[in-house]
Design a protein around this motif. Structure first.
Motif, short mmCIF file in Angstrom:
data_model
loop_
_atom_site.label_atom_id
_atom_site.label_comp_id
_atom_site.label_asym_id
_atom_site.label_seq_id
_atom_site.Cartn_x
_atom_site.Cartn_y
_atom_site.Cartn_z
N TRP A 16 8.47 -43.38 6.75
CA TRP A 16 9.53 -44.30 6.86
C TRP A 16 9.90 -45.08 5.85
N GLN A 17 9.31 -45.21 4.87
CA GLN A 17 9.70 -45.82 3.75
C GLN A 17 10.53 -45.05 2.63
N THR A 18 10.24 -43.84 2.72
CA THR A 18 10.66 -43.05 1.32
C THR A 18 12.02 -42.19 2.09
N GLU A 19 11.93 -41.84 3.40
CA GLU A 19 12.89 -40.81 3.86
C GLU A 19 14.21 -41.46 4.20
N VAL A 20 15.37 -40.65 4.42
CA VAL A 20 16.67 -41.23 4.84
C VAL A 20 16.53 -40.71 6.32
N ILE A 21 17.16 -41.57 7.15
CA ILE A 21 17.04 -41.37 8.71
C ILE A 21 18.41 -41.13 8.97
N TYR A 22 18.57 -40.01 9.89
CA TYR A 22 19.89 -39.72 10.34
C TYR A 22 20.30 -39.94 11.67
N GLN A 23 21.10 -40.76 12.00
CA GLN A 23 21.58 -40.81 13.47
C GLN A 23 22.36 -39.94 14.10
N ILE A 24 21.76 -39.57 15.22
CA ILE A 24 22.44 -38.64 15.96
C ILE A 24 22.81 -39.21 17.43
N TYR A 25 24.25 -39.24 17.57
CA TYR A 25 25.01 -39.80 19.06
C TYR A 25 25.27 -38.24 19.89
N GLY A 36 31.95 -29.67 27.02
CA GLY A 36 32.74 -30.73 26.49
C GLY A 36 31.68 -31.76 25.90
N ILE A 37 30.33 -31.73 26.23
CA ILE A 37 29.64 -33.04 25.99
C ILE A 37 28.38 -32.37 25.09
N GLY A 38 28.14 -32.98 24.05
CA GLY A 38 26.86 -32.36 23.16
C GLY A 38 25.73 -32.75 23.98
N ASP A 39 24.55 -31.59 23.46
CA ASP A 39 23.32 -31.57 24.32
C ASP A 39 22.10 -31.33 23.19
N LEU A 40 20.95 -31.34 24.00
CA LEU A 40 19.73 -31.24 23.00
C LEU A 40 19.74 -29.99 22.45
N ALA A 41 19.99 -28.90 23.13
CA ALA A 41 19.91 -27.50 22.51
C ALA A 41 21.03 -27.44 21.42
N GLY A 42 22.15 -28.14 21.41
CA GLY A 42 23.03 -28.21 20.25
C GLY A 42 22.57 -28.94 19.22
N ILE A 43 21.98 -29.90 19.43
CA ILE A 43 21.39 -30.66 18.29
C ILE A 43 20.48 -29.75 17.43
N GLU A 44 19.44 -28.76 18.54
CA GLU A 44 18.32 -27.96 17.85
C GLU A 44 19.08 -26.83 17.04
N SER A 45 20.40 -26.49 17.43
CA SER A 45 21.16 -25.41 16.58
C SER A 45 21.63 -25.70 15.37
N ARG A 46 21.57 -26.94 15.15
CA ARG A 46 22.12 -27.78 13.89
C ARG A 46 21.00 -28.27 12.95
N LEU A 47 20.07 -27.99 13.22
CA LEU A 47 18.90 -28.63 12.51
C LEU A 47 19.13 -28.12 10.95
N GLU A 49 21.50 -27.50 9.21
CA GLU A 49 22.48 -28.18 8.48
C GLU A 49 21.99 -29.66 8.27
N ILE A 50 21.12 -30.24 9.10
CA ILE A 50 20.38 -31.51 8.88
C ILE A 50 19.43 -31.34 7.79
N VAL A 51 18.77 -30.18 7.65
CA VAL A 51 17.84 -30.36 6.60
C VAL A 51 18.33 -30.11 5.30
N ALA A 52 19.71 -29.22 5.30
CA ALA A 52 20.48 -28.96 4.11
C ALA A 52 20.84 -30.23 3.57
N ALA A 97 11.01 -27.60 17.00
CA ALA A 97 11.91 -26.84 15.82
C ALA A 97 11.91 -28.01 14.78
N ALA A 98 12.20 -29.45 15.11
CA ALA A 98 12.21 -30.29 13.96
C ALA A 98 11.06 -30.49 13.12
N HIS A 99 9.89 -30.55 13.72
CA HIS A 99 8.65 -30.84 13.08
C HIS A 99 8.53 -29.50 12.42
#
Length: 535
Positions: A16-25, A36-47, A49-52, A97-99
């Motif tokens: 947590w001292q060396t990484e960039v933290i990305y906040q997801i709403y 019309g509302i984001g969800d957890l499965a949606g976050i997983e589907s975009r991991l 892009e976050i890694v990239a 999936a994130a881990h």
């Protein structure tokens, strides 16, 4: 030795001292089921892009069961997932999936209030003799029937709500639907710490703790005095000095208990939403560094976007940090106007460079990597309860919470239907468009994060101010022989800087110089120079 010149004494920095933290709403990140509302499965589907992007951790704003009076910050079950966002199985899948991709996962924890529909509060308000009565903060009215104190809630109006059933007021610092929890009650404290353990046992990597400054109010200490420096733009609550509500001594006991729980699991982090002055925030590290690993400092959110003002702020912050403390300055989140609108769209790259090159752990709010600016929300589409309660003051948070515009197709690839807030494109276009443009804000963000990862000077090094002026901010980051100089032009005119080195990144494109002896910054340009021996 001043903090800005102290070497990092830790031989092996924590993630947590060396990484960039990305906040997801989560409401606004990705909708997977067409409501019309984001969800957890949606976050997983975009991991991917976050890694990239290059970040190392994601912080997910609340997704717990909630009536959504304050969009999830009114929790009715601390150990579940609201059906709007999915199921516990969806969360477990996202976490795994994130881990698997090397991403850490940080959750929001909302300790100071629950929903008025939480079973605990339903039982608490049932009668004065309820076994959970003291899990919340109740007081009698004054002789004239008015609230126990003059405290103003964060969203305007009294911080106390009358309850007809039992004939008392309960404390509600935000909305009346958010009754304040009483951490002085040992059973409530145990229940809340057990809720943290529930998620830690599932494998989460830490918590960002919401509004912690209100965890131990001195409810019998009397009224608040007026704030002599108040202006209407600060909102009704700031018309008072919160001398009895915020930053009370008992807060530190609460945080210390949270830290003990967090430390009982290896390699976890505890982050605090510690709003306030520099003197307010520093104690949240703890005399023995036993409170928050990262207490947020929010002063950059309200500091004028001028090089001299920002340089002075960073200098004061660095000097105030206790020995062994790790910094984290905040430039944007879901509660504040977008940085591209506060600083100006032309300064978006400069602002991103500042965030990602200062000493400490940066937290990047979703969309800021694309230069998202504030949306204009039609009156009939306003969702934020703050804006509804105090309209016209510009305090509404909807403009910074609009859905991620992933593509140029209908509804921006965020959803197959009309999103909960109107779609808004950043000035440089959708994610898909920016991803294919080498000169886009998104690709600049990727290069900047990669540079931060490649240079220990940026991720772990010391900070030294080199130049202070009204338009240009120049500072050095150094770790051993690895030395980088960051040059930021915060004006719309070219500026000369007495700095030399090898340009390794420019916000205005590729610089062709192999070495510069005097740097001329283009308008709104950020340049990073490698001044390492042989660099």
């Amino acid at each position: 030795m001043p903090a800005s010149h102290r070497p990092d004494r830790q031989n092996a920095p924590a993630w947590w001292q060396t990484e960039v933290i990305y906040q997801i709403y989560p409401r606004s990140f990705q909708d997977s089921n067409g409501d019309g509302i984001g969800d957890l499965a949606g976050i997983e589907s975009r991991l991917d892009e976050i890694v990239a992007l290059g970040v190392g951790a994601i912080w997910i704003s609340p997704f717990f069961p909630s009536p959504m009076a304050d969009f999830g910050y009114d929790v009715s079950d601390y150990c579940g997932v609201d059906p709007m966002f999915g199921t516990l199985a969806d969360f477990d899948s996202l976490l795994a999936a994130a881990h698997a991709r090397g991403l850490k996962v940080i959750l929001d924890f909302v300790p100071c209030h629950s929903s008025d529909q939480h079973p605990w509060f339903v039982e608490s308000r049932a009668s004065r003799s309820s076994s959970k009565r003291d899990w919340y903060i109740w007081r009698d009215a004054r002789p004239d029937g008015s609230p126990p104190t003059n405290w103003i809630g964060e969203f305007g109006g009294s911080a106390w709500t009358w309850d007809d059933t039992t004939g008392q007021y309960y404390l509600s610092v935000f909305l009346s639907e958010q009754p304040a929890l009483n951490w002085a009650n040992p059973d409530l404290r145990t229940a809340m710490l057990d809720a943290m353990r529930f998620w830690l046992d599932r494998g989460v990597d830490g918590f960002r703790v919401d509004a912690i400054i209100f965890a131990a109010p001195d409810v019998d200490g009397g009224d608040h005095p007026p704030n002599p420096d108040w202006t209407p733009a600060m909102g009704p609550a700031r018309s008072q000095l919160q001398t009895r509500l915020a930053h009370q001594p008992g807060v530190f006991d609460v945080v210390r208990d949270m830290r003990r729980v967090t430390d009982s699991y290896p390699d976890r982090v505890l982050i605090g939403e510690t709003s306030g002055t520099l003197n307010d925030v520093m104690p949240y590290y703890g005399a023995d560094m036993d409170l928050f690993h990262l207490p947020f400092y929010f002063a950059m959110l309200s500091t004028p976007w001028q090089a001299d003002a920002l340089s002075a702020l960073v200098a004061r912050y660095e000097a105030a940090l206790p020995d062994g403390a790790w910094p984290t300055l905040v430039l944007g989140n879901h509660d504040i106007s977008r940085i591209a609108s506060r600083a100006g769209v032309a300064q978006a790259r400069v602002a991103l460079t500042l965030l990602l090159t200062l000493r400490g752990t940066p937290v990047l709010y979703q969309g800021d990597e694309m230069g998202m600016d504030n949306a204009t929300i039609p009156h009939n589409r306003v969702q934020d309860p703050w804006e509804r309660r105090v309209p016209g003051l510009g305090l509404g948070r909807d403009p910074a919470r609009t859905p991620m515009p992933w593509t140029d197709i209908d509804h921006g690839g965020f959803s197959t239907t009309e999103p909960w807030l109107p779609l808004h494109l950043p000035p440089e276009g959708s994610f898909a468009r920016q991803a294919t443009d080498p000169g886009s804000m998104l690709n600049y963000a990727r290069r900047l994060i990669a540079l931060r990862r490649a240079h220990s000077a940026l991720s772990q090094g010391t900070y030294r101010q080199i130049h202070v002026g009204p338009d240009v901010m120049v500072f050095e980051r150094r770790a051993g022989t690895n030395r980088l100089v960051v040059c930021l032009n915060m004006s719309a005119t070219a500026q000369g800087v007495s700095a030399s080195g090898v340009p390794v990144l420019s916000s205005c494109g590729n610089r062709v110089e192999a070495f510069v002896r005097k740097l001329v910054l283009a308008p709104n340009e950020a340049v990073i120079l490698d001044v390492s021996p042989g660099g």
